[in-house]
Enzyme design. Structure first.
Site, PDB file in Angstrom:
ATOM      1  N   CYS A 126       0.825  -1.225   0.000  1.00  7.54           N
ATOM      2  CA  CYS A 126       0.000   0.000   0.000  1.00  7.54           C
ATOM      3  C   CYS A 126       0.854   1.268   0.000  1.00  7.54           C
ATOM      4  CB  CYS A 126      -0.934   0.005   1.194  1.00  7.54           C
ATOM      5  SG  CYS A 126      -0.232  -0.701   2.677  1.00  7.54           S
ATOM      6  N   HIS A 234      -2.559   5.932   5.019  1.00  9.10           N
ATOM      7  CA  HIS A 234      -1.121   6.134   5.206  1.00  9.10           C
ATOM      8  C   HIS A 234      -0.737   7.539   4.721  1.00  9.10           C
ATOM      9  CE1 HIS A 234      -0.850   2.034   6.267  1.00  9.10           C
ATOM     10  NE2 HIS A 234      -0.321   1.515   5.167  1.00  9.10           N
TER      11      HIS A 234
HETATM   12  C1  2RA Z   1       1.112  -2.309   6.701  1.00  6.98           C
HETATM   13  N1  2RA Z   1       1.617  -2.131   4.343  1.00  6.98           N
HETATM   14  O1  2RA Z   1       0.663  -1.156   6.626  1.00  6.98           O
HETATM   15  C2  2RA Z   1       1.520  -3.056   5.449  1.00  6.98           C
HETATM   16  C3  2RA Z   1       0.620  -4.208   5.174  1.00  6.98           C
HETATM   17  N2  2RA Z   1      -0.681  -3.832   4.880  1.00  6.98           N
HETATM   18  O2  2RA Z   1       1.241  -2.922   7.762  1.00  6.98           O
END
Ligand code: 2RA
EC number: 1.2.1.11
Length: 335
Positions: A126, A234
């Site tokens: 991601c 994120h």
């Molecule tokens: C996380 N990108 O954010 C990794 C797995 N989804 O932990």
């Protein structure tokens, strides 16, 4: 088009079902797949109930496409079994991403390398997807030399256990820990496990996957991945050194013209991306675009996106849409 969703009861699996419905994906049959403990349970899709089946039954049903989000070990064991009956697998785990025989796809960037022979396709991590969505057009125009990345990652990337841990800590209650430490009022510089080189797997994914997707191993990349107590998506602070000079307004214009990218960048109105507003959306949001005053040909930017959507479910579905639109996954025929 018979579509299997493997890991249908997980966080990404749930978003896959939601996104498939929202996008009116051209499926004629949905096969929700999960572990034995969920077999027989129901999931709802577009107002209808579907019964969850096990992996072997799903293989026997010969879906045309299988969208996987069930962890690396399940993918390593079962993706080849689906492929063997003619199913095209799009997998969210890290199992196949760095396999030289498998393609690592962000449709807006490199879907054109896909062929009918690709029966197991890897969906990138991601934090990589949202970053390369913004970087790809800039790399093409200005040639990226080096990236310095700091991520601020949602606990939804870890899963339900992490969300529950934060809720418990917020309420002052004890409960199962997803992390070594409390996540409430904290920032944990440890996403995934540490490798020999002192970096976490999450940080090295940003290095290796970026080079593979942009098809350029000359790009120097270093990263620090941090877990923070947010759920919307994120966030990433990216410092980009280019080989060539650039104009910031030209960069802003180029990004605003990039499909799947939304520029939110106006200091007069305090406009910049934030996970609380990116949550539930498919776009990658870019802001705080500004020259790095400490060295030439270098830019800073802030990138935010919902890690469960474009970072996982939506990108996976967009790959499937591309396969169908370009007739790259001929329908399997039940024997
Ligand atoms: C996380 N990108 O954010 C990794 C797995 N989804 O932990």
């Amino acid at each position: 088009m018979r579509i299997a969703v493997v890991g249908a009861t997980g966080m990404v699996g749930n978003v896959m079902l939601k996104s498939l419905a929202e996008r009116n994906f051209p499926l004629t049959e949905l096969i929700p797949v999960a572990s034995e403990k969920s077999v027989g349970k129901k999931v709802e899709f577009k107002g209808k109930e579907y019964t969850i089946v096990g992996l072997q039954d799903a293989v026997d049903m010969q879906p045309d496409i299988a969208l996987f989000s069930a962890g690396g070990s399940t993918s390593l064991e079962w993706a080849p079994k689906f492929a063997a009956v003619g199913t095209t697998v799009v997998d969210n785990s890290s199992a196949w991403r760095m396999d030289a025989t498998k393609k690592l796809i962000v449709p807006e960037i490199n879907a054109d390398i896909l062929t009918k022979e690709d029966k197991i396709i890897a969906n990138p991590n991601c934090s990589t997807i949202q970053m390369v969505m913004a970087l790809a057009p800039l790399h093409k125009k200005y040639q990226i030399k080096r990236l310095v990345i700091s991520t601020y990652q949602s606990i939804t990337g870890t899963g339900v256990k992490a969300v529950q841990q934060l809720e418990n800590e917020y309420k002052g209650e004890k409960g199962e820990m997803a992390y070594h430490y409390p996540i409430h009022k904290n920032a944990i510089p440890h996403c995934d496990v540490f490798e020999e080189n002192g970096y976490t797997k999450e940080e090295m994914k940003l290095v290796r996957e970026t080079q593979k997707i942009l098809n350029d191993n000359t790009i120097a990349v270093t990263a620090t991945a941090v877990r923070i107590p947010v759920v919307g998506g994120h966030s990433e602070c990216v410092n980009i050194e280019f080989e060539n000079e650039f104009d910031v307004s030209e960069i802003r214009k180029l990004l605003s013209e990039t499909p799947g990218v939304t520029v939110q960048d106006n200091l007069d109105t305090n406009t910049y991306p934030m996970p609380i507003y990116a949550h539930g959306k498919d776009d990658v949001f870019v802001g705080r675009i500004r020259r790095d005053l400490s060295q030439p040909n270098t830019l800073n930017m802030w990138i935010v996106s919902d890690n469960l959507r474009k970072g996982a479910a939506t990108n996976t579905i967009q790959i499937a849409e591309y396969l169908i639109e370009h007739n790259l996954c001929p329908s399997t025929t039940l024997s």
